[in-house]
Design an enzyme around this catalytic site. Structure first.
Site, short mmCIF file in Angstrom:
data_model
loop_
_atom_site.label_atom_id
_atom_site.label_comp_id
_atom_site.label_asym_id
_atom_site.label_seq_id
_atom_site.Cartn_x
_atom_site.Cartn_y
_atom_site.Cartn_z
N ALA A 147 41.38 32.03 41.78
CA ALA A 147 41.85 30.92 42.61
C ALA A 147 43.32 31.08 43.03
O ALA A 147 43.72 30.57 44.09
CB ALA A 147 41.65 29.60 41.88
N HIS A 165 44.81 33.89 43.93
CA HIS A 165 44.81 34.69 45.17
C HIS A 165 44.29 33.85 46.34
O HIS A 165 44.78 33.97 47.47
CB HIS A 165 43.88 35.90 45.02
CG HIS A 165 44.32 36.88 43.98
ND1 HIS A 165 43.69 37.02 42.76
CD2 HIS A 165 45.35 37.77 43.99
CE1 HIS A 165 44.30 37.97 42.07
NE2 HIS A 165 45.30 38.43 42.78
N GLN A 196 52.16 51.98 40.16
CA GLN A 196 52.92 50.89 39.53
C GLN A 196 52.53 50.66 38.07
O GLN A 196 53.02 49.73 37.44
CB GLN A 196 52.80 49.61 40.34
CG GLN A 196 51.43 48.96 40.32
CD GLN A 196 51.35 47.79 41.30
OE1 GLN A 196 51.26 48.00 42.50
NE2 GLN A 196 51.40 46.58 40.80
N SER A 207 44.65 38.08 36.86
CA SER A 207 43.47 38.95 36.74
C SER A 207 43.30 39.44 35.30
O SER A 207 42.22 39.82 34.89
CB SER A 207 43.62 40.16 37.66
OG SER A 207 43.86 39.72 38.97
#
Ligand code: PAF
Length: 281
Positions: A35, A37, A61, A188
């Site tokens: 949610a 994102h 990264q 995430s």
């Protein structure tokens, strides 16, 4: 929603859109969408004609290659979520598409001032990789607006710096942190929390709220010490809790002397690293 895997395919389509006078909003992601994102997608669709999202787990990264391997990959689910929220195009490239000359090629930008604090020392090379990939994605998409979340406070500060220094025309739009009902910032990585650690994880939000509430009562050093004590619960290991200037990211010693102050933290919850922040003023 159309899915593009190649730079050429996406660029051809976006050129057409631009010729038709459409404005473009861009939401870069590494997938495993939630949610948080979607709030970026919603903001973009409300402000621009065409929203483009990218899902690319950027290898450059990750200072910890184990973390890269374990990073959740859920492209089909992500695509459905994006389509349901009005995203027009999904760019899901391979590393070869993003880095045709290999991923060693970087841009010339000195970000050392902004990486010496917080995430920087704990994740060597991380922000250089973020700058490299966001710069490359901007080169491909050339959006009017770029949408990023406040949750990665240091990340968006560094990207804002990059846009300014390189005089890029894209405007950065920062979106509020989205939280679960108990206060845990959406991420995430949350799906990797054990049940027990998930139950304990609202402690980050509680600690940040405590600091915000008591910012005038204690000195910065005392606040940081108290916060670290609050976060140091069984199976949690705080990495840092820093009260910093919101622009320079440098630690502050007296909150009253700064206009924009943010408290930032990173905690290991078992094997999962959680970060969060709160604007104090
Ligand atoms: O915040 C992220 O998910 C990533 O760092 C980003 C901005 C998509 C670059 O890979």
């Amino acid at each position: 929603m159309k899915v593009y895997k190649t730079v050429r395919g996406l660029q051809r389509q976006l050129d057409k859109e631009r010729k038709n006078g459409k404005s473009i909003g861009f939401v870069p992601t590494m997938g495993a969408l939630h949610a948080g994102h979607m709030s970026l997608i919603k903001k973009s669709t409300s402000q621009t004609d065409i929203t483009v999202a990218s899902v690319f787990v950027n290898p450059t990264q990750f200072n910890d290659k184990g973390d890269l391997k374990k990073y959740p990959r859920t492209l089909e689910k992500d695509a459905k979520m994006l389509a349901d929220h009005g995203c027009a195009y999904l760019f899901a490239p391979s590393p070869k598409q993003v880095y045709p000359k290999g991923d060693q090629e970087t841009i010339q930008l000195d970000i050392s001032q902004l990486t010496q604090y917080m995430e920087g020392p704990n994740r060597p090379g991380h922000f250089e990789g973020v700058v490299q990939v966001v710069h490359r994605l901007l080169e491909i998409v050339v959006p009017d607006n770029l949408y990023m979340g406040q949750k990665d406070f240091q990340q968006f500060s560094i990207i804002a710096y990059m846009l300014k220094k390189l005089k890029l025309k894209t405007k950065l739009v920062v979106c509020d942190i989205m939280r679960e009902e108990d206060g845990l910032a959406m991420s995430s990585r949350n799906v990797r929390l054990t049940k027990a650690n998930r139950a304990k994880s609202p402690i980050l939000f509680q600690t940040l709220s405590f600091v915000k509430k008591n910012q005038n009562k204690y000195k910065v050093k005392t606040l940081e010490k108290k916060a670290l004590e609050m976060l140091d619960i069984r199976s949690f290991r705080p990495e840092y809790f820093s009260i910093v200037d919101g622009k320079t990211l440098a630690p502050v010693s007296d909150i009253s002397k700064h206009k924009f102050v943010v408290a930032c933290t990173a905690v290991w919850a078992g094997e999962v690293r959680l970060i969060d922040n709160m604007i104090l003023k």
